[in-house]
Write a protein that holds these residues in place. Structure first.
Motif, mmCIF file in Angstrom:
data_model
loop_
_atom_site.group_PDB
_atom_site.id
_atom_site.type_symbol
_atom_site.label_atom_id
_atom_site.label_comp_id
_atom_site.label_asym_id
_atom_site.label_seq_id
_atom_site.Cartn_x
_atom_site.Cartn_y
_atom_site.Cartn_z
ATOM 1 N N ALA A 61 72.698 14.106 -3.572
ATOM 2 C CA ALA A 61 71.962 15.338 -3.872
ATOM 3 C C ALA A 61 72.890 16.554 -3.718
ATOM 4 O O ALA A 61 72.810 17.501 -4.495
ATOM 5 N N TYR A 62 73.785 16.492 -2.727
ATOM 6 C CA TYR A 62 74.730 17.598 -2.509
ATOM 7 C C TYR A 62 75.571 17.856 -3.760
ATOM 8 O O TYR A 62 75.664 18.981 -4.248
ATOM 9 N N THR A 63 76.175 16.808 -4.303
ATOM 10 C CA THR A 63 77.059 17.011 -5.458
ATOM 11 C C THR A 63 76.247 17.435 -6.691
ATOM 12 O O THR A 63 76.690 18.287 -7.462
ATOM 13 N N SER A 64 75.043 16.908 -6.839
ATOM 14 C CA SER A 64 74.215 17.324 -7.981
ATOM 15 C C SER A 64 73.741 18.773 -7.827
ATOM 16 O O SER A 64 73.626 19.503 -8.811
ATOM 17 N N GLN A 65 73.465 19.183 -6.594
ATOM 18 C CA GLN A 65 73.061 20.579 -6.367
ATOM 19 C C GLN A 65 74.192 21.523 -6.776
ATOM 20 O O GLN A 65 73.963 22.550 -7.428
ATOM 21 N N ILE A 66 75.437 21.168 -6.396
ATOM 22 C CA ILE A 66 76.567 22.037 -6.751
ATOM 23 C C ILE A 66 76.701 22.127 -8.271
ATOM 24 O O ILE A 66 76.901 23.205 -8.832
ATOM 25 N N VAL A 67 76.557 20.977 -8.937
ATOM 26 C CA VAL A 67 76.671 20.969 -10.404
ATOM 27 C C VAL A 67 75.564 21.825 -11.036
ATOM 28 O O VAL A 67 75.816 22.601 -11.957
ATOM 29 N N VAL A 68 74.356 21.732 -10.514
ATOM 30 C CA VAL A 68 73.267 22.558 -11.063
ATOM 31 C C VAL A 68 73.553 24.041 -10.832
ATOM 32 O O VAL A 68 73.352 24.875 -11.728
ATOM 33 N N MET A 69 74.072 24.376 -9.668
ATOM 34 C CA MET A 69 74.341 25.805 -9.420
ATOM 35 C C MET A 69 75.536 26.309 -10.233
ATOM 36 O O MET A 69 75.574 27.480 -10.607
ATOM 37 N N ALA A 70 76.490 25.422 -10.536
ATOM 38 C CA ALA A 70 77.581 25.827 -11.437
ATOM 39 C C ALA A 70 77.003 26.064 -12.829
ATOM 40 O O ALA A 70 77.370 27.030 -13.511
ATOM 41 N N MET A 71 76.063 25.219 -13.240
ATOM 42 C CA MET A 71 75.417 25.418 -14.544
ATOM 43 C C MET A 71 74.580 26.699 -14.530
ATOM 44 O O MET A 71 74.523 27.421 -15.527
ATOM 45 N N LEU A 72 73.953 26.988 -13.386
ATOM 46 C CA LEU A 72 73.192 28.238 -13.256
ATOM 47 C C LEU A 72 74.132 29.435 -13.429
ATOM 48 O O LEU A 72 73.818 30.393 -14.152
ATOM 49 N N ALA A 73 75.318 29.353 -12.814
ATOM 50 C CA ALA A 73 76.302 30.441 -12.953
ATOM 51 C C ALA A 73 76.684 30.618 -14.424
ATOM 52 O O ALA A 73 76.767 31.738 -14.929
ATOM 53 N N LEU A 74 76.890 29.487 -15.120
ATOM 54 C CA LEU A 74 77.255 29.540 -16.539
ATOM 55 C C LEU A 74 76.125 30.147 -17.370
ATOM 56 O O LEU A 74 76.366 30.955 -18.265
ATOM 57 N N ALA A 75 74.895 29.763 -17.047
ATOM 58 C CA ALA A 75 73.751 30.263 -17.818
ATOM 59 C C ALA A 75 73.557 31.761 -17.572
ATOM 60 O O ALA A 75 73.364 32.534 -18.519
#
Ligand code: UD1
Ligand code: M6R
Length: 371
Positions: free
Chosen positions: A165-179
């Protein structure tokens, strides 16, 4: 079902190439006239304007979820241009800290049921902030009560220690930054590089998982230690905190994540020839500063274990004396996803070797629904 694995934590660590793939599925697309790659987060698309216009983004979480938000903070600040502040959920509630209508409050929780996080959410809702959820659990209280959000889609996580969940959370927040940063021409090249990095992540995670045996050997060396320090900075300050949290909660060994920039402001006094210290020194803008940290720890006879980028062993191992963990390189803001994995493996093997319960550490619950 643990399949070929002995413990859920072990299974969930090794599952990360797949869980990250699911997290990104359908969300990275080639779009627009120029066929450039973009991010589509269905749950946020109607709210991006409000987030961009907000005066501040406040990240709120507990434990590992807080650490994931901390790992993502620099890239969210860089791409959105909006200041980001960090709040441990219980502390925000204790202080009744200021939250305004002009704020976007982002609540991060694997379970979506953590009492402290939900209480902080109620407080932010009362204060009129836009409330965004990032959770692994569809239908959870967090998903229902937030105005909008993103499911991390990492698949069910059973081990009390949060890993995939930790690594997926980071990926989602990186995608949030991109969006959120998606309308700025100035950082287009950077955004493309991050998207390429995201697409490369699952294969690089597979490569890092090959360090399993090496981490088992390291765990054997550390089995009887009282304490382990982990030094990180920049993107990998969170990796230091998260690595230490894993060692503490499952291996029941004292461990502390330390911001390397604070070394001379106290922690250096602890360093001697006995205490093992992990230093995270992969290539990014902080690399030369970490090289100097390594030299200074070495000068105090510190027992160093250095995590570096593949091929960098010689430039980090002073006098050839320290143990080195080499990891593949990826775009700086995604490096925490790779760097945490050897530490997850280390915590896992330490726990097994020390004879502790891996999936149910003493005194802990998967979801902390009381205060
Ligand atoms: C959604 C579907 C997914 C489908 C995809 C197709 C769900 C749960 N997701 O995914 O099955 O394949 O469309 O386009 O049905 N939300 C919150 N708070 C949170 C998390 C989410 O309010 O903490 C909201 C979002 O704003 C959104 C909804 O829940 O309205 C679903 O979020 P998410 O699953 O992330 O959206 P998609 O990725 O579009
Ligand atoms: O479900 P949540 O993400 O809200 O849980 C938050 C913490 O309780 C949790 O991350 C805890 O720190 C883990 N056991 C860490 O491995």
């Amino acid at each position: 079902n643990k399949g070929k694995y002995k413990h859920y934590m072990q299974k969930e660590i090794h599952e990360q190439p797949e869980s990250l793939t699911t997290t990104m599925r359908g969300r990275l697309i080639r779009g627009g006239a120029c066929k450039s790659k973009t991010v589509l987060l269905g749950g946020l698309k109607d709210h991006l304007k409000t987030i961009r216009r907000s005066r501040r983004i406040v990240f709120v979480g507990c434990g590992t979820s807080y650490n994931a938000a901390l790992a993502s903070r620099p890239i969210v600040e860089e791409l959105s241009g909006v200041p980001v502040t960090m709040e441990v959920a219980s502390d925000l509630v204790d202080r009744q800290g200021p939250i305004y209508r002009e704020d976007t409050a982002v609540f991060v929780s694997q379970s979506g049921e953590t009492a402290d996080t939900l209480q902080a959410l109620d407080y932010a809702l009362e204060n009129g902030a836009l409330c965004v959820g990032i959770t692994n659990t569809v239908g959870s209280a967090l998903a229902r009560k937030t105005h909008c959000g993103v499911h991390i889609n990492a698949g069910c996580e059973i081990g009390v220690a949060s890993t995939k969940a930790y690594t997926s959370q980071i990926v989602v927040m990186a995608m949030l930054a991109l969006a959120v940063g998606g309308d700025m021409i100035s950082n287009e090249a950077r955004r493309e590089a991050i998207i390429d990095g995201l697409l490369d992540l699952p294969s690089k995670v597979k490569e890092v998982l090959k360090l399993d045996e090496e981490m088992k050997d390291l765990a054997e060396l550390l089995i009887n230690e009282q304490s382990l320090l982990v030094f990180g900075r920049g993107y990998n300050y969170a990796t230091a905190l998260e690595g230490a949290l894993k060692v503490k909660e499952v291996a029941l060994m004292h461990s502390e994540g330390i911001l390397a920039g604070e070394m001379k402001h106290g922690p250096l006094a602890l360093v001697d020839h006995n205490l093992p210290i992990v230093v995270i020194a992969t290539r990014d803008a902080c690399f030369s500063k970490q090289q100097s940290v390594i030299q200074q720890l070495h000068a105090r006879k510190g027992r160093l274990i250095v995590m570096c980028t593949k091929g960098d062993s010689a430039s980090v191992s002073v006098g050839g004396s320290c143990r080195v963990i080499e990891v593949p390189h990826v775009e700086d803001c995604l490096q925490p996803v790779l760097n945490v994995i050897p530490l997850q493996l280390l915590a896992y093997h330490l726990t097994v070797l020390r004879g502790h319960n891996v999936d149910q550490p003493r005194n802990l619950a998967k979801s902390v629904t009381t205060q």
